[in-house]
Enzyme design. Structure first.
Site, PDB file in Angstrom:
ATOM      1  N   MET A  26       9.890   7.703  -3.919  1.00 27.45           N
ATOM      2  CA  MET A  26      10.245   7.308  -5.273  1.00 27.45           C
ATOM      3  C   MET A  26       9.376   8.041  -6.295  1.00 27.45           C
ATOM      4  SD  MET A  26      11.499   3.361  -5.330  1.00 27.45           S
ATOM      5  CE  MET A  26       9.879   2.617  -5.302  1.00 27.45           C
ATOM      6  N   ASN A  28       5.860   9.632  -8.103  1.00 21.36           N
ATOM      7  CA  ASN A  28       4.496   9.197  -8.387  1.00 21.36           C
ATOM      8  C   ASN A  28       3.638   9.422  -7.140  1.00 21.36           C
ATOM      9  OD1 ASN A  28       2.402   8.161  -9.959  1.00 21.36           O
ATOM     10  ND2 ASN A  28       2.809   6.060  -9.346  1.00 21.36           N
ATOM     11  N   LEU A  29       3.661  10.655  -6.659  1.00 31.78           N
ATOM     12  CA  LEU A  29       3.143  10.975  -5.342  1.00 31.78           C
ATOM     13  C   LEU A  29       1.623  10.927  -5.263  1.00 31.78           C
ATOM     14  CD1 LEU A  29       5.478  13.966  -4.402  1.00 31.78           C
ATOM     15  CD2 LEU A  29       5.854  11.506  -4.079  1.00 31.78           C
ATOM     16  N   HIS A  33       1.847  10.631   0.566  1.00 30.78           N
ATOM     17  CA  HIS A  33       3.138  11.327   0.574  1.00 30.78           C
ATOM     18  C   HIS A  33       2.983  12.769   1.048  1.00 30.78           C
ATOM     19  CE1 HIS A  33       4.005   8.228  -2.663  1.00 30.78           C
ATOM     20  NE2 HIS A  33       5.023   8.054  -1.843  1.00 30.78           N
ATOM     21  N   LYS A 146       2.549   2.598   6.531  1.00 32.18           N
ATOM     22  CA  LYS A 146       2.067   1.578   5.597  1.00 32.18           C
ATOM     23  C   LYS A 146       3.169   0.561   5.312  1.00 32.18           C
ATOM     24  CE  LYS A 146       1.750   1.984   1.107  1.00 32.18           C
ATOM     25  NZ  LYS A 146       2.360   0.706   0.611  1.00 32.18           N
ATOM     26  N   GLN A 150       9.581  -1.727   6.763  1.00 32.28           N
ATOM     27  CA  GLN A 150      10.593  -0.770   6.332  1.00 32.28           C
ATOM     28  C   GLN A 150      10.883   0.252   7.430  1.00 32.28           C
ATOM     29  OE1 GLN A 150      10.872   1.205   2.244  1.00 32.28           O
ATOM     30  NE2 GLN A 150       9.804   2.755   3.432  1.00 32.28           N
ATOM     31  N   SER A 182      -1.264   4.001  -2.115  1.00 32.78           N
ATOM     32  CA  SER A 182       0.005   3.481  -2.612  1.00 32.78           C
ATOM     33  C   SER A 182       0.171   3.895  -4.061  1.00 32.78           C
ATOM     34  CB  SER A 182       0.019   1.946  -2.517  1.00 32.78           C
ATOM     35  OG  SER A 182       1.120   1.408  -3.222  1.00 32.78           O
TER      36      SER A 182
END
Length: 278
Positions: A26, A28-29, A33, A146, A150, A182
């Site tokens: 999504m 906002n790395l 990521h 994390k 999911q 995060s």
């Protein structure tokens, strides 16, 4: 690196590839990521990262409108770690009509823990992930551990729908003090950031207790919840579950402890696969 905004253009760019590796995000790395991108590069094919803030997985009271959109910065970070394609559709491209066809994962996995506290969350996750899979058509998909639940939900969806995709779980990236990386860590002020490490410390305390032979799961869970509450957290859950499906563990099961708690206005999640089991 090529930035693509249209599904048709993406499909054309990837036509003929049989080893595409895909990292959905999504935006906002952060370094976590980027570690997923580096893991994707090991697959040997083109690497695709998507950047899309998915409205379907946010409840009305959650932070969809304020979630940071940092596309230019994100693309620069991805370029530096060798990403080949960034798929950054706008909402009209990915959802040209109101999305009434949705994916409902089984309740025994998706409606517990995160799904209990965020009703409908995994419907939104599965719907967008399946749609992105259809756009990218990857051979490999890399997800961070994390978001443990999911990862399991997506793996089950891939198995149930017979998708020709290998879902790879990458280890959680952490700051030097142990805090799981995060995008929402950016919401923490300086004092909260110093306090945030105690979530991972409670998980490690449980791991230490299990190493010493304890298997009184409920007592360990309650003690961790109480310890967080005493420090001003508002825990949703600390739960010791089977790794394979997050069910209640029996003797001999490999287990993981998963947790979610609010620190101020910020909700943090973390988990730890326990190193010893009863």
């Amino acid at each position: 690196m090529r930035v693509i905004h249209r599904i048709a253009e993406l499909r054309q760019a990837l036509a003929g590839s049989s080893a595409t590796a895909f990292v959905p995000t999504m935006g906002n790395l952060h370094a976590g990521h980027l570690a997923l991108i580096e893991r994707a590069r090991k697959a040997g094919g083109p690497v695709v990262a998507s950047i899309f803030v998915n409205r379907l997985q946010f409840a009305p009271h959650e932070d969809f409108d304020t979630y940071p959109r940092t596309l230019e910065r994100d693309c620069e970070l991805l370029r530096k770690v060798g990403c080949d394609f960034v798929f950054a559709p706008n909402e009209a491209e990915l959802y040209p009509q109101r999305q009434v066809c949705t994916v409902h994962p089984p309740a025994d996995l998706a409606d517990i823990l995160e799904g209990h506290f965020r009703p409908g969350f995994f419907i939104g996750v599965c719907t967008v992930v399946l749609k992105l899979f259809n756009c990218v058509q990857p051979r490999y998909a890399i997800f961070g551990k994390k978001d443990y639940q999911q990862l399991l939900v997506v793996r089950q969806m891939v198995r149930q729908l017979a998708l020709p995709i290998e879902v790879i779980g990458a280890e959680t990236a952490r700051a030097d003090d142990g805090l799981a990386l995060s995008s929402r860590n950016g919401y923490l002020d300086e004092v909260q950031r110093a306090e945030a490490v105690y979530l991972s410390r409670e998980l490690r305390a449980i791991d230490s207790a299990v190493r010493q032979g304890r298997s009184d799961w409920a007592s360990l869970e309650s003690a961790a919840m109480d310890a967080l509450s005493a420090r001003g957290w508002r825990p949703d859950y600390v739960a010791i579950r089977r790794r394979i499906d997050l069910g209640e563990p029996a003797a001999g099961d490999a287990v993981v402890v998963v947790a979610a708690a609010r620190l101020g206005a910020t909700r943090l999640i973390d988990n730890l696969e326990l190193s010893a089991v009863s």
